[in-house]
Design a protein around this motif. Structure first.
Motif, short mmCIF file in Angstrom:
data_model
loop_
_atom_site.label_atom_id
_atom_site.label_comp_id
_atom_site.label_asym_id
_atom_site.label_seq_id
_atom_site.Cartn_x
_atom_site.Cartn_y
_atom_site.Cartn_z
N GLN A 126 -3.18 32.10 27.77
CA GLN A 126 -3.63 33.69 28.09
C GLN A 126 -2.71 34.55 27.20
O GLN A 126 -3.33 35.63 26.71
CB GLN A 126 -2.95 34.07 29.68
N GLN A 127 -1.65 34.17 26.75
CA GLN A 127 -0.82 35.07 26.02
C GLN A 127 -1.60 35.18 24.39
O GLN A 127 -1.39 36.00 23.73
CB GLN A 127 0.61 34.75 25.98
N SER A 128 -1.94 33.82 24.21
CA SER A 128 -2.65 33.79 22.71
C SER A 128 -3.87 34.43 22.79
O SER A 128 -4.08 35.25 21.82
CB SER A 128 -2.89 32.29 22.56
N LEU A 129 -4.54 34.46 23.82
CA LEU A 129 -5.78 35.22 23.68
C LEU A 129 -5.57 36.85 23.79
O LEU A 129 -6.03 37.66 23.02
CB LEU A 129 -6.55 34.99 25.23
N GLU A 130 -4.49 37.23 24.32
CA GLU A 130 -4.17 38.39 24.38
C GLU A 130 -3.69 39.07 23.08
O GLU A 130 -3.87 40.05 22.61
CB GLU A 130 -2.98 38.94 25.54
N LEU A 131 -2.76 38.24 22.49
CA LEU A 131 -2.24 38.37 21.23
C LEU A 131 -3.44 38.57 20.21
O LEU A 131 -3.49 39.51 19.23
CB LEU A 131 -1.35 37.41 20.75
N GLY A 132 -4.31 37.71 20.21
CA GLY A 132 -5.64 37.81 19.63
C GLY A 132 -6.26 39.14 19.54
O GLY A 132 -6.88 39.62 18.52
N LEU A 133 -6.44 39.48 21.06
CA LEU A 133 -7.33 40.72 21.22
C LEU A 133 -6.35 41.88 20.68
O LEU A 133 -6.92 42.79 19.87
CB LEU A 133 -7.26 40.89 22.60
N LYS A 134 -4.84 41.83 20.64
CA LYS A 134 -4.27 43.01 20.03
C LYS A 134 -4.19 43.09 18.49
O LYS A 134 -4.25 43.80 17.94
CB LYS A 134 -3.05 42.84 20.34
N GLN A 135 -4.30 41.72 18.01
CA GLN A 135 -4.33 41.75 16.45
C GLN A 135 -5.57 42.14 16.08
O GLN A 135 -5.68 42.95 14.96
CB GLN A 135 -4.13 40.14 16.01
N ARG A 136 -6.64 41.92 16.96
CA ARG A 136 -8.04 42.44 16.21
C ARG A 136 -8.15 43.97 16.56
O ARG A 136 -8.62 45.01 15.70
CB ARG A 136 -9.28 41.90 17.15
#
Length: 172
Positions: A151-161
């Motif tokens: 979940q945190q990896s997905l959230e991090l990916g969204l924030k990076q995008r």
């Protein structure tokens, strides 16, 4: 963390694995010979436990003798998934094993077959309890950590995008 839990499981399971290895070495002809006479009550109780574990609701001596005519009796017993036992199975085993009132060492002096079966049954109950009390909560924790990490990896990916999009707007 998962590696540690798997190592802990292997450590907990080692005594059961040793008992299974001894079980595999039992000679079915000797078992049948032992059962052809009237075995002592403790040995009878252990065989009743084994037959019950293999799925029979009939644990009479007749059922025990019939079950031990299967050449794979010990193999089937050794292949049993102890973690799949129910509370009912363990309660039955615990009640019967409490009636035996002999240590494994004492039982070995009476009968090596009896000692092997008693060791296997006791180790099965111990492993089941430790699996339920110690391993299951650890596996659940590892699973939660994995899910949180995903979940945190997905959230991090969204924030990076989002950050890249904002940076591209700034550079326009």
């Amino acid at each position: 963390m998962e590696t540690e839990v798997n190592e802990f499981r292997a450590e907990l399971k080692a005594p059961l694995d040793a008992a299974v290895a001894q079980l595999a070495e039992l000679d079915m002809a000797r078992i049948r010979k032992l059962l052809s006479r009237s075995p002592i009550a403790a040995i009878q109780l252990m065989f009743e436990c084994c037959v019950y574990l293999l799925g029979s609701s009939d644990v009479s001596m007749r059922a025990v003798r019939q079950a031990t005519h299967d050449a794979n009796f010990c193999v089937r017993l050794g292949q049993l998934d102890v973690t799949a036992l129910t509370d009912e199975h363990v309660a039955f085993l615990t009640h019967r094993l409490d009636q035996i009132k002999m240590s494994v060492e004492h039982m070995y002096r009476v009968s090596d077959i009896g000692g092997t079966l008693l060791s296997y049954l006791q180790q099965s109950v111990r492993f089941w309890k430790r699996h339920r009390e110690d391993l299951c909560p650890r596996y659940e924790r590892v699973q939660r950590l994995k899910e949180n990490n995903t979940q945190q990896s997905l959230e991090l990916g969204l924030k990076q995008r989002e950050a890249r999009q904002l940076l591209s707007l700034i550079h326009i």
